[in-house]
Every structure is written in C-alpha cells, then in structure tokens.
Design an enzyme around this catalytic site. Structure first.
Site, PDB file in Angstrom:
ATOM      1  N   GLU A 110      59.132  33.564  28.393  1.00  0.00           N
ATOM      2  CA  GLU A 110      58.471  32.759  27.358  1.00  0.00           C
ATOM      3  C   GLU A 110      57.074  33.300  27.050  1.00  0.00           C
ATOM      4  O   GLU A 110      56.618  33.275  25.898  1.00  0.00           O
ATOM      5  CB  GLU A 110      58.374  31.299  27.809  1.00  0.00           C
ATOM      6  CG  GLU A 110      59.718  30.607  27.974  1.00  0.00           C
ATOM      7  CD  GLU A 110      60.530  30.607  26.699  1.00  0.00           C
ATOM      8  OE1 GLU A 110      60.002  30.182  25.653  1.00  0.00           O
ATOM      9  OE2 GLU A 110      61.693  31.048  26.726  1.00  0.00           O
ATOM     10  N   TRP A 142      57.507  36.301  24.805  1.00  0.00           N
ATOM     11  CA  TRP A 142      57.680  35.850  23.416  1.00  0.00           C
ATOM     12  C   TRP A 142      56.330  35.515  22.788  1.00  0.00           C
ATOM     13  O   TRP A 142      56.074  35.848  21.623  1.00  0.00           O
ATOM     14  CB  TRP A 142      58.580  34.601  23.364  1.00  0.00           C
ATOM     15  CG  TRP A 142      60.046  34.870  23.287  1.00  0.00           C
ATOM     16  CD1 TRP A 142      60.975  34.643  24.264  1.00  0.00           C
ATOM     17  CD2 TRP A 142      60.776  35.391  22.162  1.00  0.00           C
ATOM     18  NE1 TRP A 142      62.223  35.004  23.820  1.00  0.00           N
ATOM     19  CE2 TRP A 142      62.137  35.460  22.537  1.00  0.00           C
ATOM     20  CE3 TRP A 142      60.408  35.816  20.886  1.00  0.00           C
ATOM     21  CZ2 TRP A 142      63.133  35.929  21.676  1.00  0.00           C
ATOM     22  CZ3 TRP A 142      61.395  36.285  20.024  1.00  0.00           C
ATOM     23  CH2 TRP A 142      62.738  36.345  20.417  1.00  0.00           C
ATOM     24  N   TRP A 193      65.582  27.522  -2.366  1.00  0.00           N
ATOM     25  CA  TRP A 193      65.521  26.298  -1.571  1.00  0.00           C
ATOM     26  C   TRP A 193      65.691  25.073  -2.468  1.00  0.00           C
ATOM     27  O   TRP A 193      65.231  25.060  -3.610  1.00  0.00           O
ATOM     28  CB  TRP A 193      64.181  26.211  -0.836  1.00  0.00           C
ATOM     29  CG  TRP A 193      63.863  27.393   0.020  1.00  0.00           C
ATOM     30  CD1 TRP A 193      62.989  28.401  -0.242  1.00  0.00           C
ATOM     31  CD2 TRP A 193      64.443  27.705   1.301  1.00  0.00           C
ATOM     32  NE1 TRP A 193      62.973  29.317   0.792  1.00  0.00           N
ATOM     33  CE2 TRP A 193      63.857  28.920   1.752  1.00  0.00           C
ATOM     34  CE3 TRP A 193      65.397  27.072   2.121  1.00  0.00           C
ATOM     35  CZ2 TRP A 193      64.191  29.508   2.973  1.00  0.00           C
ATOM     36  CZ3 TRP A 193      65.726  27.657   3.331  1.00  0.00           C
ATOM     37  CH2 TRP A 193      65.128  28.851   3.746  1.00  0.00           C
ATOM     38  N   ASN A 253      61.118  22.162  23.366  1.00  0.00           N
ATOM     39  CA  ASN A 253      61.362  23.429  22.669  1.00  0.00           C
ATOM     40  C   ASN A 253      62.799  23.559  22.169  1.00  0.00           C
ATOM     41  O   ASN A 253      63.041  24.064  21.069  1.00  0.00           O
ATOM     42  CB  ASN A 253      61.009  24.616  23.569  1.00  0.00           C
ATOM     43  CG  ASN A 253      61.006  25.914  22.784  1.00  0.00           C
ATOM     44  OD1 ASN A 253      60.277  26.041  21.800  1.00  0.00           O
ATOM     45  ND2 ASN A 253      61.835  26.861  23.169  1.00  0.00           N
ATOM     46  N   TRP A 289      61.289  26.851   4.910  1.00  0.00           N
ATOM     47  CA  TRP A 289      60.739  26.826   6.273  1.00  0.00           C
ATOM     48  C   TRP A 289      59.235  26.609   6.273  1.00  0.00           C
ATOM     49  O   TRP A 289      58.675  26.056   7.223  1.00  0.00           O
ATOM     50  CB  TRP A 289      61.087  28.118   7.023  1.00  0.00           C
ATOM     51  CG  TRP A 289      60.511  29.386   6.442  1.00  0.00           C
ATOM     52  CD1 TRP A 289      61.099  30.238   5.564  1.00  0.00           C
ATOM     53  CD2 TRP A 289      59.211  29.948   6.715  1.00  0.00           C
ATOM     54  NE1 TRP A 289      60.271  31.287   5.256  1.00  0.00           N
ATOM     55  CE2 TRP A 289      59.105  31.137   5.953  1.00  0.00           C
ATOM     56  CE3 TRP A 289      58.142  29.566   7.514  1.00  0.00           C
ATOM     57  CZ2 TRP A 289      57.970  31.954   5.964  1.00  0.00           C
ATOM     58  CZ3 TRP A 289      57.007  30.377   7.535  1.00  0.00           C
ATOM     59  CH2 TRP A 289      56.925  31.539   6.768  1.00  0.00           C
ATOM     60  N   TRP A 299      59.705  29.358  13.342  1.00  0.00           N
ATOM     61  CA  TRP A 299      60.292  28.865  12.090  1.00  0.00           C
ATOM     62  C   TRP A 299      61.058  29.968  11.359  1.00  0.00           C
ATOM     63  O   TRP A 299      62.147  29.727  10.832  1.00  0.00           O
ATOM     64  CB  TRP A 299      59.206  28.266  11.188  1.00  0.00           C
ATOM     65  CG  TRP A 299      59.006  26.822  11.505  1.00  0.00           C
ATOM     66  CD1 TRP A 299      58.065  26.263  12.333  1.00  0.00           C
ATOM     67  CD2 TRP A 299      59.806  25.730  11.041  1.00  0.00           C
ATOM     68  NE1 TRP A 299      58.235  24.914  12.412  1.00  0.00           N
ATOM     69  CE2 TRP A 299      59.288  24.548  11.631  1.00  0.00           C
ATOM     70  CE3 TRP A 299      60.906  25.637  10.194  1.00  0.00           C
ATOM     71  CZ2 TRP A 299      59.847  23.294  11.389  1.00  0.00           C
ATOM     72  CZ3 TRP A 299      61.454  24.385   9.951  1.00  0.00           C
ATOM     73  CH2 TRP A 299      60.929  23.233  10.544  1.00  0.00           C
TER      74      TRP A 299
END
Length: 438
Positions: free
Chosen positions: A261, A264, A292, A327, A345, A368
């Site tokens: 993590e 990331w 969208w 998460n 998004w 996102w």
C-alpha cells in the site's frame, strides 16, 4: 535601530511532527537558530466549501500540540494566516533570513507555490532548500532503465523493493536531538479557528492502535465491518507520523500487503509529479471521449447514500459521518458512480476531495482513474463491480451495511435501486466502446 535577529526558517506543511523530520533535521544542523513556522494558507482555505471542514480542525489540533512541544524546549511556533508570499514578506521585515528549509510536496498547487516562494527568496539572497520526507522514494529515484518514469505498478513495485534493500532509505532522522538549536522565543498565540474563518468539526481523530492491526492486515483489510485497516492514512497525509516509520512497521508486521500500500502511495505521487494533467483529464487521452450522463439527481442520491445499493450507501454514509471510508468500499462506490451511473469520475473525485479527512490528491486521483478505467494501470473499462457480489464476499453478514443503514430492513424506508445492475453494466460497456471508437 535594533538589529534584526539572524535566523533560518523551517516551514512546516505536510510534516507536522518533531521526530524523524528530514527537513527539520537539516535546518537544525545548519548553524543558525531555527524559527519554526506554520502558515494557514489563505489560497487553500478559501477553496474549502465547509466551515466545519474536519481537516482544518485536525491541522489546528496538530499545530497546538506542536506548539506545546516546542514551548517545552523554550521555543515557539510562529503561525501566520496569510498567503505564503505575504507571510514571507512579513517575516523578511522582522528577521535577517539566511535559509528557508522545507520538505518537498509534489502536488501541482504546492509546486507552483514553492516556485513562487523560491523565486522571491532568491531575489533577497535567501536560500530555499527542499528535502524528501513525504514519500519513501521520490522523483528520479525509481525509474526505468531508459530514465523514464514507470506507468505500470508491478515493475515499479519490483524496482522500489529492490531499492529498499539498502537499509539507509528507512533510517530515522534524529531531529529531536537538535531541538536546542531552535530560535529561543515566545511567539504570539495560534489563531483560533474562528479567526481563520472556520468552526470546530464534530469529526475527531484518534491515533489508532495500528500495530496490532498490521499483524493480521492481509486477512482483515478487505472486510469493512472489521477493525482491519491501519487508519494511518490521515496521519501520513499530514505527516503526524513519519513515512519511514510506517514503512519500517510494514516490513516488520506486514511485508507483503501493508508495504504494498505504501508502494502504491509513492507510485501515485510520482504519476502526479510526471503527469500533472491527470488532475483534470484522463491519463489515457482516448477516455476523454466518453460521453458521461452526469445526471445531477442521481449524483445527489450517490452523495447522500440513497442509491438503493446497500454497500454503496453504507460507504457514502460512513464518509459523510466520519470523513473516512473503508478502502474496499471506496473502490465499490467509485466504480458504481462511473460505471452504473455513468457520472464523470471528476465529480466523484471532487466530492471525496471535499469530504475525506485523509484526502491526498495523488492517491485520490489515481484511485478514481483506476476505478473509471481511465488511468495508468487501471482496471479495464469492461470490469464493472457488482455491488451484490462485493457484499457477498466482504460483508456477508451485512454487519457493515446495518451499522450505516439503520433502515435497511424496512422496505418502506430504504429506497429501491436507482438503476438495475445488468442494464447499467451493458449501458456502460456500450458508452465506453463508443467513446473509445472515436
């Protein structure tokens, strides 16, 4: 005329601690008394929509604590409510400044701000010195063989872990040992929240008991009803815990999952550094052609946790009530917004930016864009999370759902789904295919 005191400055930003603070350590060893500074940045505060924004309360509390720790050392913390350039112009009139020390920040606004401050200080003959403290590895440290940045996580992680084998990367900076080198003074009181235009948030944050969680993190982190995550994200966001300490804990207690993590986190920070356009547009340009739907009423249902999909609604209610969301559930609610409702998004990212106490621009945008399928190394666009399957896998007993949706078992109070899953999935695939065909 009284001579101005000659000092160096350490400017606290996303590093609100005295221990293991790289920039502070270097400032304290630089030979002059160090004036500790924090700026309540009007440029940032004026963008916030909520007067009880939980982050402002958290920062204010952290600053009060920092000031008390510094007072115990015979020093103080200079706190200024202003635009950063105005703050330094003011300080320049009060002190003979020689060096200003900071820990680097990689977000676009921070880079622009620091460039402005650096340019101003240079005109006054003052050095502006930045250090790595917010991440384990920063720009230029984990690159491909040809010197270009990684855009795929797995090879980045491989190189990151190889580099970590040199132990000094996680070595603590003994900044507390040099605190006697602080500028000895009494400073004005910290402005009250009301003085900077805010009021106290009802959301409070405690330092979590994270070490016992990390030992079983791999097995518990995906289940939102459990106390199975570290809850350290807000402390890493504002630097009330050192990233090096977090990585050392990861190596000791959860070398696979927890440490991953943190990789990331570094990865997304560097993606934002090298590709700042991702703040406003897709990493993969072709995804900017998606049409969208952006139905405002449906977006409001999503924001309020009233979509009729319990795992989505529970997550949004947890976010609204606590400033935090599990998460696993963040991925589910993001996928639902982008794929089921076909809402941009960027709308979801902005809502998270408003509500999340641990909001980190790089990680949030990365997450996102991953969920929407538009980012680097993203989930493929045809992957559409089924909220029901996610519930069966991660909240089978409905404990998380019932905690956040007290009316869940009452069919007259809990809404019907605002869209049917199979229909929404097929619609999303059609719209994505059409956009990518342009």
């Amino acid at each position: 005329m009284k001579e101005k005191p000659e000092v160096n400055i350490f400017w606290f930003r996303r590093d609100l601690r005295l221990d293991d603070n790289c920039g502070l350590y270097h400032a304290l060893k630089a030979g002059l008394p160090v004036l500790a500074l924090f700026i309540f940045d009007r440029n940032i505060l004026e963008q916030l929509e909520d007067e009880d924004d939980a982050r402002v309360s958290f920062i204010h509390d952290a600053i009060v604590k920092l000031k008390a720790e510094l007072a115990a050392k015979g020093s103080g913390l200079r706190v200024i409510h202003a635009r950063p350039l105005e703050a330094f112009q003011q300080l320049q009139g009060e002190y003979t400044l020689r060096n200003v020390f900071i820990n680097d920040d990689y977000e676009p606004y921070a880079r622009k701000r620091d460039q402005e401050i650096g340019d101003y200080l240079k005109t006054k003959g003052i050095n502006f010195k930045g250090y790595k403290d917010h991440v384990v590895f920063e720009k230029n440290e984990v690159l491909k063989e040809d010197g270009t940045p990684y855009t795929v996580f797995t090879p980045y992680k491989r190189k990151w872990l190889q580099k970590l084998e040199a132990e000094f990367h996680l070595k603590s900076y003994p900044s507390k040992e040099y605190l006697p080198n602080l500028y000895q003074c009494r400073q004005p009181e910290i402005p009250e929240l009301a003085e900077i235009g805010f009021k106290r948030s009802p959301i409070t944050v405690q330092i979590p008991e994270y070490i016992e969680v990390l030992g079983n993190y791999k097995n518990t982190r995906d289940y939102p009803a459990l106390n199975g995550t570290s809850k350290l994200s807000v402390h890493l966001r504002f630097g009330t815990i050192s990233i090096r300490e977090a990585a050392r804990l990861g190596l000791e207690h959860s070398p696979d999952t927890w440490l991953s993590e943190l990789v990331w986190r570094d990865f997304y920070a560097m993606i934002l550094w090298y590709f700042p356009h991702t703040v406003h547009s897709s990493f993969k340009k072709e995804f900017d052609n998606i049409r969208w739907r952006n139905n405002e009423a449906e977006f409001q249902f999503w924001c309020e946790g009233k979509t009729g999909y319990p795992i989505v609604d529970a997550g949004m209610r947890q976010l609204n009530a606590t400033g935090w969301m599990h998460n696993r559930v963040r991925m589910v609610v993001a996928s639902f917004l982008c794929k089921h409702l076909l809402i941009d998004w960027r709308w979801g990212e902005a809502y998270f930016a408003r509500k999340l106490l641990d909001y980190d621009q790089a990680s949030n945008i990365g997450g996102w864009q991953w969920a929407a399928g538009t980012g680097n190394d993203a989930a493929p666009y045809f992957r559409v999370f089924s909220p029901d399957l996610q519930t069966q896998k991660f909240d089978k007993k409905l404990e998380y759902i019932r905690k956040w949706i007290p009316e869940f078992d009452d069919p007259f109070r809990y809404p019907q789904p605002i869209v049917e899953h199979k229909f929404a999935r097929e619609r999303a695939l059609e719209v994505y295919k059409a956009g990518l065909a342009k």
